[in-house]
Design an enzyme around this catalytic site. Sequence first.
Site, PDB file in Angstrom:
ATOM      1  N   LYS A  67       3.093  -6.747  10.506  1.00 52.88           N
ATOM      2  CA  LYS A  67       3.242  -8.206  10.488  1.00 52.88           C
ATOM      3  C   LYS A  67       2.622  -8.880   9.263  1.00 52.88           C
ATOM      4  O   LYS A  67       2.249 -10.048   9.297  1.00 52.88           O
ATOM      5  CB  LYS A  67       2.674  -8.864  11.770  1.00 52.88           C
ATOM      6  N   GLY A  69       4.259  -8.677   6.166  1.00 47.67           N
ATOM      7  CA  GLY A  69       5.272  -8.879   5.123  1.00 47.67           C
ATOM      8  C   GLY A  69       6.031  -7.612   4.744  1.00 47.67           C
ATOM      9  O   GLY A  69       6.646  -7.543   3.689  1.00 47.67           O
ATOM     10  N   HIS A 131       2.994   2.607   8.109  1.00 50.94           N
ATOM     11  CA  HIS A 131       1.838   1.744   8.388  1.00 50.94           C
ATOM     12  C   HIS A 131       0.536   2.559   8.389  1.00 50.94           C
ATOM     13  O   HIS A 131      -0.541   2.031   8.694  1.00 50.94           O
ATOM     14  CB  HIS A 131       1.975   1.079   9.762  1.00 50.94           C
ATOM     15  N   ARG A 154      -2.206  -9.630   4.292  1.00 48.64           N
ATOM     16  CA  ARG A 154      -1.951 -11.028   4.622  1.00 48.64           C
ATOM     17  C   ARG A 154      -3.170 -11.620   5.299  1.00 48.64           C
ATOM     18  O   ARG A 154      -3.966 -10.881   5.889  1.00 48.64           O
ATOM     19  CB  ARG A 154      -0.759 -11.049   5.593  1.00 48.64           C
ATOM     20  N   ARG A 285      10.690 -15.016  11.430  1.00 46.00           N
ATOM     21  CA  ARG A 285      10.270 -16.094  12.332  1.00 46.00           C
ATOM     22  C   ARG A 285      10.112 -17.369  11.533  1.00 46.00           C
ATOM     23  O   ARG A 285      10.964 -18.236  11.535  1.00 46.00           O
ATOM     24  CB  ARG A 285       8.977 -15.699  13.052  1.00 46.00           C
ATOM     25  N   GLY A 287       7.955 -17.366   8.205  1.00 39.58           N
ATOM     26  CA  GLY A 287       7.841 -16.987   6.795  1.00 39.58           C
ATOM     27  C   GLY A 287       7.010 -17.947   5.965  1.00 39.58           C
ATOM     28  O   GLY A 287       7.353 -18.227   4.815  1.00 39.58           O
TER      29      GLY A 287
END
Length: 315
Positions: A67, A69, A131, A154, A285, A287
């Site tokens: 989540k 990016g 990931h 993020r 969603r 962004g």
Amino acid sequence: AVPMARDPKEEFGDLIAALPRKEKFILVGRRLYKGFWLLEPYAPGILAFQRRFTPRPDDVVLTSYPKCGTTWLKALVFAAMARDAYPPDAADHPLRRLNPHACIPFMEDIFTKRQEAKLDGLPSPRLVHTHTPYALLPDTVTTGDGCKVVYICRDPKDMVVSMYHYLRRLHPDLSLADTFHSVLDGTVLYGPMWDHVLGYWHASIARPDRVLFLKYEDLLRNTGEHLRKLAEFMGRPFSAAEEAAGTVESVVELCSFDNMKNLDVNKTGAIERKYHSVAHDAFFRKGVTGDWVNHMSSRLDEIFHDKLRGTGLMD
Ligand code: A3P
């Protein structure tokens, strides 16, 4: 059909069974391996990736905490690397008919499904995604010449809000508070997030020619500048002719949130993972940065409202 690799559940089952375990969060249990909480169903695939993957020097391994990016990074990197075969303006560009996740293999899924022979068949330079935390990447990637690694991180507050909305698709009863706490105690999705981010951060300082560290917020602020950096890092800088032709801007536009979100392919359909399916539109969603303000402050207000109702203090 590709030949099936050895079943990693058989190969690593005993090792995994001996690891500390936490009960289900949403759909799956978690196992603690070398300081990180892995999704139980993916643990065998991660171990197989770690021990069996042989990089080519020009491979690009995209990495991220969930989540943060990933979808955008995949689109940008794919579009940049494929731009000779598929100019970004082309009407038949793969990103106009495929979700970005379908363009770049996800190692956890490939190795869990025992399909790693597929990787051998990919033309160079290969683009793949995981990931997996830096410390658990294959030694063949993190030492010697290895290959290129690109990480995106993020603001953790926005990550939590994004994760909450995403996981709620799988589990409608999930609360923001539960999501928040699972991130705080580090036990959700490859956590703790701070160790995940720090592993890649330190690696990007120690091996700057091999590990590129990006921030979602920077990318939003100036996508073109970071796309140029990415292309250069991957050994495919934009030429003067391409600059003059506006190729950078075309890639940015192709991969922009508004463009991607509104493509038919991303409004319908789903990705079939081994253990669940995820609707394509779940990856697009809002962004933006700073959406946490709309959730966390209102959630705190809600709690105070509940607790103080009828006391007269709120009137
Ligand atoms: P929000 O939920 O805050 O909107 P991941 O791809 O790692 O799952 O991360 C998903 C987040 O990236 C979501 O954040 C999603 O909206 C955002 N995102 C997806 N595609 C994007 C794009 N092309 N540009 C900017 N943000 C994008």
